[in-house]
Design an enzyme around this catalytic site. Structure first.
Site, PDB file in Angstrom:
ATOM      1  N   ARG A 254      36.333  51.232  42.458  1.00 59.50           N
ATOM      2  CA  ARG A 254      36.748  49.940  43.001  1.00 59.50           C
ATOM      3  C   ARG A 254      37.936  49.365  42.216  1.00 59.50           C
ATOM      4  O   ARG A 254      38.769  48.675  42.784  1.00 59.50           O
ATOM      5  CB  ARG A 254      35.580  48.957  43.042  1.00 59.50           C
ATOM      6  CG  ARG A 254      35.886  47.763  43.924  1.00 59.50           C
ATOM      7  CD  ARG A 254      34.669  47.072  44.486  1.00 59.50           C
ATOM      8  NE  ARG A 254      33.867  46.374  43.512  1.00 59.50           N
ATOM      9  CZ  ARG A 254      32.660  46.760  43.111  1.00 59.50           C
ATOM     10  NH1 ARG A 254      32.124  47.859  43.598  1.00 59.50           N
ATOM     11  NH2 ARG A 254      31.983  46.060  42.231  1.00 59.50           N
TER      12      ARG A 254
ATOM     13  N   GLY B  95      42.416  49.416  26.466  1.00 60.25           N
ATOM     14  CA  GLY B  95      41.693  49.329  27.725  1.00 60.25           C
ATOM     15  C   GLY B  95      40.201  49.518  27.491  1.00 60.25           C
ATOM     16  O   GLY B  95      39.786  50.166  26.523  1.00 60.25           O
TER      17      GLY B  95
ATOM     18  N   TRP C 197      41.210  48.112  43.903  1.00 68.59           N
ATOM     19  CA  TRP C 197      41.804  46.775  43.715  1.00 68.59           C
ATOM     20  C   TRP C 197      43.307  46.931  43.457  1.00 68.59           C
ATOM     21  O   TRP C 197      44.102  46.084  43.872  1.00 68.59           O
ATOM     22  CB  TRP C 197      41.154  46.023  42.553  1.00 68.59           C
ATOM     23  CG  TRP C 197      39.752  45.502  42.751  1.00 68.59           C
ATOM     24  CD1 TRP C 197      38.728  45.574  41.839  1.00 68.59           C
ATOM     25  CD2 TRP C 197      39.208  44.769  43.874  1.00 68.59           C
ATOM     26  NE1 TRP C 197      37.588  44.958  42.337  1.00 68.59           N
ATOM     27  CE2 TRP C 197      37.855  44.453  43.577  1.00 68.59           C
ATOM     28  CE3 TRP C 197      39.724  44.356  45.103  1.00 68.59           C
ATOM     29  CZ2 TRP C 197      37.026  43.749  44.463  1.00 68.59           C
ATOM     30  CZ3 TRP C 197      38.898  43.659  45.983  1.00 68.59           C
ATOM     31  CH2 TRP C 197      37.576  43.366  45.664  1.00 68.59           C
TER      32      TRP C 197
ATOM     33  N   ASP D  69      38.050  34.406  38.933  1.00 69.40           N
ATOM     34  CA  ASP D  69      37.844  34.798  40.339  1.00 69.40           C
ATOM     35  C   ASP D  69      38.054  33.646  41.315  1.00 69.40           C
ATOM     36  O   ASP D  69      37.436  33.605  42.391  1.00 69.40           O
ATOM     37  CB  ASP D  69      36.447  35.404  40.522  1.00 69.40           C
ATOM     38  CG  ASP D  69      36.413  36.842  40.038  1.00 69.40           C
ATOM     39  OD1 ASP D  69      37.416  37.563  40.250  1.00 69.40           O
ATOM     40  OD2 ASP D  69      35.397  37.247  39.453  1.00 69.40           O
TER      41      ASP D  69
ATOM     42  N   ASP E  12      40.913  43.568  38.845  1.00 64.83           N
ATOM     43  CA  ASP E  12      40.467  42.811  40.025  1.00 64.83           C
ATOM     44  C   ASP E  12      41.294  41.530  40.214  1.00 64.83           C
ATOM     45  O   ASP E  12      41.407  41.006  41.324  1.00 64.83           O
ATOM     46  CB  ASP E  12      38.994  42.392  39.906  1.00 64.83           C
ATOM     47  CG  ASP E  12      38.094  43.423  39.267  1.00 64.83           C
ATOM     48  OD1 ASP E  12      38.582  44.215  38.448  1.00 64.83           O
ATOM     49  OD2 ASP E  12      36.892  43.422  39.555  1.00 64.83           O
TER      50      ASP E  12
HETATM   51  N1  GLY Z   1      35.427  41.717  41.003  1.00 64.06           N
HETATM   52  C1  GLY Z   1      34.186  42.249  40.598  1.00 64.06           C
HETATM   53  C2  GLY Z   1      33.818  43.482  41.309  1.00 64.06           C
HETATM   54  O1  GLY Z   1      34.650  44.117  41.973  1.00 64.06           O
HETATM   55  O2  GLY Z   1      32.663  43.864  41.215  1.00 64.06           O
END
Ligand code: GLY
Length: 384
Positions: free
Chosen positions: A239, A225, A243, A107, A167
């Site tokens: 999410r 996966g 992303w 990250d 992400d």
């Molecule tokens: N990148 C971690 C989340 O979206 O929680």
């Protein structure tokens, strides 16, 4: 435009006027102003509790979002107090790099695009250019040649952690910027390899997505996966899908390779799974008939993605759709109550861990404000 959700979003988008945007930005900046008095040189926690962020050191993957909001507030108002605190935060980001403090993960882009890249873009200070390159080197060190991907978490090569996650699309622009700022093409090459591997693994043929994807550590062959924050390995984590909606245009911006043909379908999957109020449940296993909590942050992320995609003509009516999303968030999921420190209400961090459920979180706050900036000033140069 084919679905009812798209038609409704486009209609709602027509409510977004410059005055409405101005009002929303003004309210968000009032919160930032109030929050910075309490936060000082500390950092807010990833998600709030009862609308209040916990204060902590610079030790999480989310610390860039608060600094990014300070840069946005500085750009919008020109008030040097926001720039001053952002610069103080950048000292902390430098210290974190120098001590390699909680940086053994992918990250690095979330952290350093919104701090150092933004800082360099806005001040041209040489120290921030160096900080971008130092951070990019940390991300580069997680690249696995067996499999051609950046390992998300854990000890390098550990079979239990030999995987990438969707992400990470948002972490790659840091590498493209590093190549631009250094003239060294290695950063760009690694970003391109990871991007191609990711497109061919986490995105399924029907344009739904896995959250993470494992590789065989011996051969580098794609294996399977799995989820980390979704409802199940095969469900669509809202999410994660968003992303993808954002990450593909952010990367395509730096590339002259053909657009992934699956992108429009990936966006359509997201739009088709929105419930009646058009705010996604945290996982698309949930519906109005079988509800759970909403994740407002997924919609803010998708709106930024569509606004980037609009510039690249990658999805029909992308800008109008994004406007509708932001209108819905602004009218239903924000509050002027300054006691609630979140800009955007009702997100979900990690449901299975009981973290940040039905609470504001930093990335929801950040991407909502970024989307407002993008809409109010189409020439705005983003930090990614
Ligand atoms: N990148 C971690 C989340 O979206 O929680």
């Amino acid at each position: 435009m084919n679905s009812t959700n798209e038609q409704r979003l486009v209609a709602l988008g027509q409510q977004v006027t410059p005055a409405w945007l101005e009002d929303q930005i003004h309210s968000a900046i009032l919160k930032i102003e109030k929050n910075m008095l309490r936060f000082g040189e500390q950092f807010p926690s990833a998600c709030a509790t009862d609308g209040v962020y916990r204060l902590k050191p610079n030790d999480d993957w989310t610390n860039g979002f608060w600094t990014g909001m300070l840069w946005l507030a500085y750009e919008w108002t020109g008030d040097s107090k926001f720039r001053q605190l952002a610069k103080t935060n950048l000292d902390s980001f430098q210290d974190r790099l120098d001590r390699h403090f909680v940086l053994d993960h992918h990250d690095i882009g979330f952290l350093y695009s919104l701090s150092a890249v933004a800082g360099h873009q806005l001040t041209r200070e040489e120290a921030y250019r160096k900080q971008v390159l130092q951070a990019a080197d940390v991300l580069m060190a997680r690249f696995q040649t067996r499999g051609n991907f950046i390992q998300a978490w854990g000890k390098m090569g550990d079979a239990k952690e030999y995987r990438l996650i969707i992400d990470s699309l948002i972490n790659l622009p840091l590498l493209f910027r590093a190549s631009q700022l250094s003239g060294d093409s290695r950063y760009r090459e690694v970003a391109q390899k990871h991007y191609q591997t990711l497109l061919h693994t986490v995105i399924k043929p029907d344009a739904t997505t896995y959250h993470t994807y494992y590789f065989d550590p011996q051969t580098g062959e794609p294996s399977h996966g799995a989820t980390h924050q979704g409802n199940s390995d095969n469900s669509i984590w809202a999410r994660g899908q968003s992303w993808g909606v954002l990450g593909i245009p952010l990367n395509q911006h730096y590339l002259d390779t053909p657009y992934p043909v699956i992108y429009p379908q990936l966006v359509t999957v997201f739009l088709d799974h929105l419930p009646a109020d058009l705010i996604p449940y945290w996982d698309f296993d949930f519906t109005d008939e079988k509800p759970s909590e909403k994740d407002s942050s997924a919609l803010a992320i998708a709106a930024c993605g569509l606004l980037e995609a609009a510039k690249q003509k990658a999805y029909p009516e992308a800008k109008q759709l994004a406007k509708g999303m932001i209108y819905q968030l602004g009218t239903l999921y924000t509050t002027q109550d300054l006691q609630n420190e979140g800009v955007l209400l009702h997100g979900v961090y990690a449901h299975s861990e009981g973290k940040g459920i039905d609470e504001p979180n930093l990335w929801g706050d950040y991407f909502y404000l970024e989307a407002l900036m993008r809409l109010q000033n189409p020439d705005w140069k983003n930090y990614w």
